[in-house]
Design an enzyme around this catalytic site. Sequence first.
Site, short mmCIF file in Angstrom:
data_model
loop_
_atom_site.label_atom_id
_atom_site.label_comp_id
_atom_site.label_asym_id
_atom_site.label_seq_id
_atom_site.Cartn_x
_atom_site.Cartn_y
_atom_site.Cartn_z
N GLY A 241 16.40 -41.06 -2.36
CA GLY A 241 16.20 -42.07 -1.43
C GLY A 241 16.00 -41.32 0.13
O GLY A 241 15.12 -41.59 0.67
N GLY A 242 16.60 -40.14 0.03
CA GLY A 242 16.53 -39.34 1.31
C GLY A 242 14.91 -38.95 1.50
O GLY A 242 14.59 -38.74 2.56
N GLU A 364 15.28 -32.05 3.26
CA GLU A 364 15.31 -33.04 1.89
C GLU A 364 14.74 -32.45 0.86
O GLU A 364 14.15 -32.90 0.05
CB GLU A 364 14.90 -34.43 2.17
CG GLU A 364 15.51 -35.18 3.24
CD GLU A 364 16.80 -35.58 3.05
OE1 GLU A 364 17.62 -34.85 2.48
OE2 GLU A 364 17.23 -36.54 3.74
N ASN A 367 8.57 -28.79 0.77
CA ASN A 367 7.44 -29.34 0.08
C ASN A 367 7.11 -28.50 -1.35
O ASN A 367 6.48 -28.80 -2.16
CB ASN A 367 6.35 -29.76 0.97
CG ASN A 367 6.33 -30.91 1.54
OD1 ASN A 367 7.57 -31.35 1.56
ND2 ASN A 367 5.53 -31.30 2.52
#
Length: 388
Positions: A241-242, A364, A367
């Site tokens: 969700g983050g 989070e 990438n």
Amino acid sequence: MDFELTEEQRAFAQTARDFALAELAPHAAEWDAEGIFPKDAIAKAGELGFCGLYAPEAAGGLALPRLDATLVFEEMAAVDPSTTAFITIHNMATWMLGTWALPAVRDHWGPLLTTGQKLASYCLTEPGAGSDAASLKTRAELVGNEYVINGAKAFISGAGSTDVLVLMARTGDAQSGASGISAFVVPADTPGISYGKKEQKMGWNSQPTRTISFDNVRIPANHLLGQEGEGFKIAMKGLDGGRINIATCSVGAAQGALAQAQQYMQDRKQFGKSIASFQALQFKLADMATELVAARQMVRLAASKLDAGARDATTYCAMAKRFATDAGFNVVNEALQLHGGYGYIREYPLERLLRDARVHQILEGTNEIMRVIIARRMLDGDAPEVIR
């Protein structure tokens, strides 16, 4: 497949937009320049339910789908990605507490957090455990009816200014890996907790970032989230969700930048005519809009997958985070370029949006790590068919 929002969703998004324009937009530049953590504004967001958007109702939350939460976060991030990003982190920590805490802990903290009266930080990253989160070394040992915590966390948003920490610590032995990690609720003023200096950052200046040290910090045993050994699983569920949340903040920043660029192209004149009449700049604006829409749809698809409990939700969340944070930064950067020298000065919001959006490609899960997650899934035999 219906890509249109419901009337209720549109109304919720409009409420968020009105709030952002009234409470965030007039102050965002000052908060950035002065490093002000706007707790009063966050509390006002809490009054609207924005601090517990998808937290369980039992904890005082709205229990909304993740898709609906993206609508709120995008509207706020269009004017202030930094403050909005903290609100998303608070939502993630509040959801974790509301979902896995024992009733006594949930009933105490839940209403305070979902209303924004108290704020939460998410504590996973350590000085030596960033992308390799499963190697964290902070320890929690059960001694009688208490856990004793020792260790340190790094790059913690809100640290020193929040009221409760959702903490990942090792309860297994040093070789236990991810299976030896547990999650805890730790009141932020517990004796033995100390906070490092406020980090001087490129962006995200409206939220403090500090290290946190734990020296024989004692918490009641009932502050464990879930069961021992479930902490890494809980942390990763929170990060699904983050990642959508941070991707949404990039979409919001891009939306704000695109609106600024479109207006500037209409107003700015060079060589005796509006720069909107130059085809090269029209094409640039067209590409920005296309990337923004693609990023938004990717984020909403991932949110829908997470809401549905889809098998590959984690993969879609990683895809959305990777694509939207890259595309969002590119859109903001192009908007700044369209402004020329004006984009580089603080009279315009572009340089702030750019600085705030840049970190979204790092946190989070970087990438690069998102690509690892996606690639691992794509190397499974059924993956090409599953994503069709």
